[in-house]
Design a protein around this motif. Structure first.
Motif, PDB file in Angstrom:
ATOM      1  N   SER A  64       0.774  -1.303  -0.283  1.00 40.80           N
ATOM      2  CA  SER A  64       0.051  -0.162  -0.080  1.00 40.80           C
ATOM      3  C   SER A  64       0.892   1.335  -0.108  1.00 40.80           C
ATOM      4  O   SER A  64       0.884   2.036  -0.193  1.00 40.80           O
ATOM      5  CB  SER A  64      -1.093   0.332   0.916  1.00 40.80           C
ATOM      6  OG  SER A  64      -0.089  -0.292   2.945  1.00 40.80           O
ATOM      7  N   TYR A  65       1.857   1.278   0.756  1.00 34.10           N
ATOM      8  CA  TYR A  65       3.093   2.283   0.724  1.00 34.10           C
ATOM      9  C   TYR A  65       3.572   2.537  -0.795  1.00 34.10           C
ATOM     10  O   TYR A  65       3.804   3.812  -1.180  1.00 34.10           O
ATOM     11  CB  TYR A  65       3.877   2.323   1.491  1.00 34.10           C
ATOM     12  CG  TYR A  65       3.903   2.386   3.313  1.00 34.10           C
ATOM     13  CD1 TYR A  65       2.538   2.844   3.787  1.00 34.10           C
ATOM     14  CD2 TYR A  65       4.457   3.664   3.815  1.00 34.10           C
ATOM     15  CE1 TYR A  65       1.982   2.861   5.274  1.00 34.10           C
ATOM     16  CE2 TYR A  65       3.827   3.822   5.000  1.00 34.10           C
ATOM     17  CZ  TYR A  65       3.617   3.285   5.708  1.00 34.10           C
ATOM     18  OH  TYR A  65       2.695   4.030   7.097  1.00 34.10           O
ATOM     19  N   LYS A  66       3.372   1.507  -1.421  1.00 30.18           N
ATOM     20  CA  LYS A  66       4.324   1.728  -3.191  1.00 30.18           C
ATOM     21  C   LYS A  66       3.277   2.166  -3.576  1.00 30.18           C
ATOM     22  O   LYS A  66       3.644   2.582  -4.535  1.00 30.18           O
ATOM     23  CB  LYS A  66       4.690   0.350  -3.385  1.00 30.18           C
ATOM     24  CG  LYS A  66       5.479  -0.254  -4.390  1.00 30.18           C
ATOM     25  CD  LYS A  66       6.977   0.408  -4.919  1.00 30.18           C
ATOM     26  CE  LYS A  66       7.200   0.438  -5.946  1.00 30.18           C
ATOM     27  NZ  LYS A  66       9.182   0.471  -5.484  1.00 30.18           N
ATOM     28  N   ILE A  67       2.087   2.092  -3.789  1.00 30.11           N
ATOM     29  CA  ILE A  67       1.296   2.730  -4.482  1.00 30.11           C
ATOM     30  C   ILE A  67       1.146   3.595  -4.540  1.00 30.11           C
ATOM     31  O   ILE A  67       0.753   4.627  -5.313  1.00 30.11           O
ATOM     32  CB  ILE A  67      -0.366   1.735  -4.210  1.00 30.11           C
ATOM     33  CG1 ILE A  67      -0.272  -0.149  -4.678  1.00 30.11           C
ATOM     34  CG2 ILE A  67      -1.512   2.264  -5.017  1.00 30.11           C
ATOM     35  CD1 ILE A  67      -1.222  -0.865  -4.434  1.00 30.11           C
ATOM     36  N   LEU A  68       0.819   3.796  -2.825  1.00 24.98           N
ATOM     37  CA  LEU A  68       0.448   5.537  -2.735  1.00 24.98           C
ATOM     38  C   LEU A  68       1.278   6.103  -3.154  1.00 24.98           C
ATOM     39  O   LEU A  68       2.053   7.325  -3.698  1.00 24.98           O
ATOM     40  CB  LEU A  68       0.240   6.045  -1.329  1.00 24.98           C
ATOM     41  CG  LEU A  68      -0.740   5.371  -0.767  1.00 24.98           C
ATOM     42  CD1 LEU A  68      -0.950   5.087   0.632  1.00 24.98           C
ATOM     43  CD2 LEU A  68      -2.154   6.455  -1.311  1.00 24.98           C
ATOM     44  N   LYS A  69       2.853   5.977  -3.161  1.00 30.08           N
ATOM     45  CA  LYS A  69       4.005   6.745  -3.626  1.00 30.08           C
ATOM     46  C   LYS A  69       4.417   6.674  -5.199  1.00 30.08           C
ATOM     47  O   LYS A  69       4.156   7.756  -5.593  1.00 30.08           O
ATOM     48  CB  LYS A  69       5.799   5.712  -3.134  1.00 30.08           C
ATOM     49  CG  LYS A  69       6.883   6.321  -3.121  1.00 30.08           C
ATOM     50  CD  LYS A  69       8.036   5.896  -2.511  1.00 30.08           C
ATOM     51  CE  LYS A  69       9.372   6.595  -3.041  1.00 30.08           C
ATOM     52  NZ  LYS A  69      10.822   5.434  -3.150  1.00 30.08           N
ATOM     53  N   ASN A  70       3.881   5.676  -6.057  1.00 30.37           N
ATOM     54  CA  ASN A  70       3.917   5.920  -7.107  1.00 30.37           C
ATOM     55  C   ASN A  70       2.860   6.529  -7.193  1.00 30.37           C
ATOM     56  O   ASN A  70       2.959   7.285  -8.466  1.00 30.37           O
ATOM     57  CB  ASN A  70       4.043   4.502  -7.531  1.00 30.37           C
ATOM     58  CG  ASN A  70       4.473   3.012  -7.190  1.00 30.37           C
ATOM     59  OD1 ASN A  70       6.149   3.560  -7.377  1.00 30.37           O
ATOM     60  ND2 ASN A  70       4.697   1.804  -7.388  1.00 30.37           N
ATOM     61  N   ALA A  71       1.587   6.727  -6.746  1.00 32.81           N
ATOM     62  CA  ALA A  71       0.717   7.588  -7.438  1.00 32.81           C
ATOM     63  C   ALA A  71       1.344   9.580  -6.848  1.00 32.81           C
ATOM     64  O   ALA A  71       0.214  10.442  -7.129  1.00 32.81           O
ATOM     65  CB  ALA A  71      -0.657   7.366  -6.191  1.00 32.81           C
ATOM     66  N   GLY A  72       2.151   9.338  -6.151  1.00 32.56           N
ATOM     67  CA  GLY A  72       2.765  10.608  -5.617  1.00 32.56           C
ATOM     68  C   GLY A  72       2.527  11.479  -4.387  1.00 32.56           C
ATOM     69  O   GLY A  72       2.796  12.216  -3.715  1.00 32.56           O
ATOM     70  N   TYR A  73       2.061  10.335  -3.786  1.00 30.42           N
ATOM     71  CA  TYR A  73       1.285  10.874  -2.048  1.00 30.42           C
ATOM     72  C   TYR A  73       2.075  10.668  -1.173  1.00 30.42           C
ATOM     73  O   TYR A  73       2.978   9.046  -1.469  1.00 30.42           O
ATOM     74  CB  TYR A  73       0.013   9.939  -1.671  1.00 30.42           C
ATOM     75  CG  TYR A  73      -0.020  10.014  -0.157  1.00 30.42           C
ATOM     76  CD1 TYR A  73      -1.140  10.910   0.275  1.00 30.42           C
ATOM     77  CD2 TYR A  73      -0.038   9.469   0.499  1.00 30.42           C
ATOM     78  CE1 TYR A  73      -1.254  11.984   1.418  1.00 30.42           C
ATOM     79  CE2 TYR A  73      -0.017   9.738   1.917  1.00 30.42           C
ATOM     80  CZ  TYR A  73      -0.779  10.499   2.066  1.00 30.42           C
ATOM     81  OH  TYR A  73      -0.824  11.111   3.473  1.00 30.42           O
TER      82      TYR A  73
END
Length: 140
Positions: free
Chosen positions: A51-60
């Motif tokens: 979930s952290y990776k997804i958020l990071k890739n989304a720019g958050y």
């Protein structure tokens, strides 16, 4: 007996990759010959890494991290600035930012004395504070 579908797909993928390698399709890819940039996510619990990776890739980025990045850039600005008045204003801004972070998160911004980052901040502020006090004494 019939081959399971996933094994068939895996075999097909392996064959196509081998054919592409033989044809040289992987020879001039961007980043060829450069080391991979692997992220150290050992500090993130395993169940949260995806979930952290997804958020990071989304720019958050989490607010604590954004605040920490802003503090880092402020410290860099303090370190590289020649203008003593600007340094004093930036040091005051840093104090306010740290106070706001403590208030907002109901705890310090991971700046406990045992934290190496704490030492880094204190060292920079002490050095910069000493410089600005010497400059003020020279002016008087």
């Amino acid at each position: 007996m019939k081959e399971p579908p996933l094994r068939f797909i895996a075999g097909l993928a392996e064959r196509r990759i081998a054919e592409a390698q033989e044809a040289g399709e992987f020879d001039n890819l961007p980043g060829h010959g450069k080391p991979l940039e692997l992220e150290d996510d050992s500090h993130i619990p395993p169940e949260l890494r995806m979930s952290y990776k997804i958020l990071k890739n989304a720019g958050y980025i989490p607010s604590e991290l954004a605040e920490r990045k802003e503090i880092d850039s402020l410290l860099d600005m303090l370190e590289n600035s020649e203008d003593e008045q600007l340094k004093i204003r930036q040091m005051r801004k840093l104090e306010v930012m740290l106070l706001q972070a403590r208030t907002r998160h109901k705890r310090s911004l991971a700046l406990e004395q045992a934290d190496p980052y704490y030492e880094k901040v204190i060292r920079r502020i002490s050095v910069l504070g000493g410089r600005s006090m010497k400059t003020q004494k020279k002016k008087n």
